[in-house]
Design an enzyme around this catalytic site. Sequence first.
Site, mmCIF file in Angstrom:
data_model
loop_
_atom_site.group_PDB
_atom_site.id
_atom_site.type_symbol
_atom_site.label_atom_id
_atom_site.label_comp_id
_atom_site.label_asym_id
_atom_site.label_seq_id
_atom_site.Cartn_x
_atom_site.Cartn_y
_atom_site.Cartn_z
ATOM 1 N N GLY A 15 6.168 20.604 -7.566
ATOM 2 C CA GLY A 15 5.124 20.163 -8.487
ATOM 3 C C GLY A 15 4.229 21.330 -8.864
ATOM 4 N N ASN A 38 -1.765 11.826 -2.705
ATOM 5 C CA ASN A 38 -2.668 10.690 -2.548
ATOM 6 C C ASN A 38 -1.866 9.433 -2.254
ATOM 7 O OD1 ASN A 38 -5.018 12.156 -3.096
ATOM 8 N ND2 ASN A 38 -4.816 11.846 -5.295
ATOM 9 N N LYS A 65 -9.117 8.338 2.332
ATOM 10 C CA LYS A 65 -8.977 8.842 0.965
ATOM 11 C C LYS A 65 -8.259 7.823 0.090
ATOM 12 C CE LYS A 65 -7.647 12.861 -1.758
ATOM 13 N NZ LYS A 65 -6.987 14.191 -1.791
ATOM 14 N N ASN A 67 -9.095 6.238 -3.762
ATOM 15 C CA ASN A 67 -8.162 6.068 -4.875
ATOM 16 C C ASN A 67 -7.940 4.596 -5.212
ATOM 17 O OD1 ASN A 67 -7.572 8.886 -5.212
ATOM 18 N ND2 ASN A 67 -6.358 8.794 -3.352
ATOM 19 N N ASN A 111 -9.640 4.862 -8.800
ATOM 20 C CA ASN A 111 -8.517 5.085 -9.716
ATOM 21 C C ASN A 111 -8.127 3.810 -10.441
ATOM 22 O OD1 ASN A 111 -6.793 7.882 -9.599
ATOM 23 N ND2 ASN A 111 -8.047 7.617 -7.775
#
Length: 311
Positions: A7, A106, A188, A192, A196
Amino acid sequence: MKITVLGAGGMGSRFAIMLHNAGNEVNLVDGWQENIDAIRNNGISANMNNQDINVRLPISTPQEIDKTGNNADLIIVFTKSNQLQETFEAVKPIIGRTTYVLCLLNGIGHEEILKEFVPTKNILQGITMWTAIMDGPGKVRLSGDGNVELQNFEPEGKVFAEKVVDVFNKAGLNAKYSNNVKYSIWRKACVNGTLNSLCTILECNIGQLGKTKEADTLLKKIIAEFAAVSEKEGIRLDQNEVFNHVSETFSGVGEHYPSMYQDLIKNHRLTEINFINGAVTNKGEKYGISTPYCDILTQLIHAKEEILNVS
């Protein structure tokens, strides 16, 4: 150390540049052809803390990966979660018996896919608080400081995990070995799973979400579902602390549009919802725990993907 970064987006480029500059042998793998062409022709053009730099690194598509058995010591994963299975199928030629994989994605549940390709003792998990912005093919903005927290999945991997911490620190990545990285991963994931998904459905930034009268209730309900499921996996989240941690972002980074918003609303790309709220839904079904907020958020995001005709 011989390192392959899967990535070559903003974050992958940051780690690749910093590890390369510290003397490691770094190779990039990416699936975006325009990005690959730009890096091959011009290198990575980065503005790092207001200084323009250019770094040339070898890059290939997953399908072009080395077929000669020239294995990586460490593979760092920065692909999108929904590309993980496909990418690892393609890069199997560089995975040797002693190759370790560090997943910094994530969300939760990636290890179930990684176990298909590497021994569990060779899996490292972690989170990073570094940031990066991609301005276009081969162009990134890297500002501020960050850190990395990581841990081996099984006890046998501790020696190599500590070696990775040392390599990262020599590159300025501010790494630390954790004795409970799974807690940090779930914590975390709560960030998200609230910001998100909600900002994507509402098409707003973090600050706009925080100004709604429904924000506190939504956060608490979603965090409660994450906590109920994580406890079944031996992770007891402090819900009040996590709520306060998420709430601080309303003023701290209020102008920011989360990555899921950028993927779906801005760029019309598939999201990672199945590894965030969707993972809680699936695990909730497994443990007999009701997760209505995560259920509906996952369904709404998938519906929006269909409406926008992304694939």
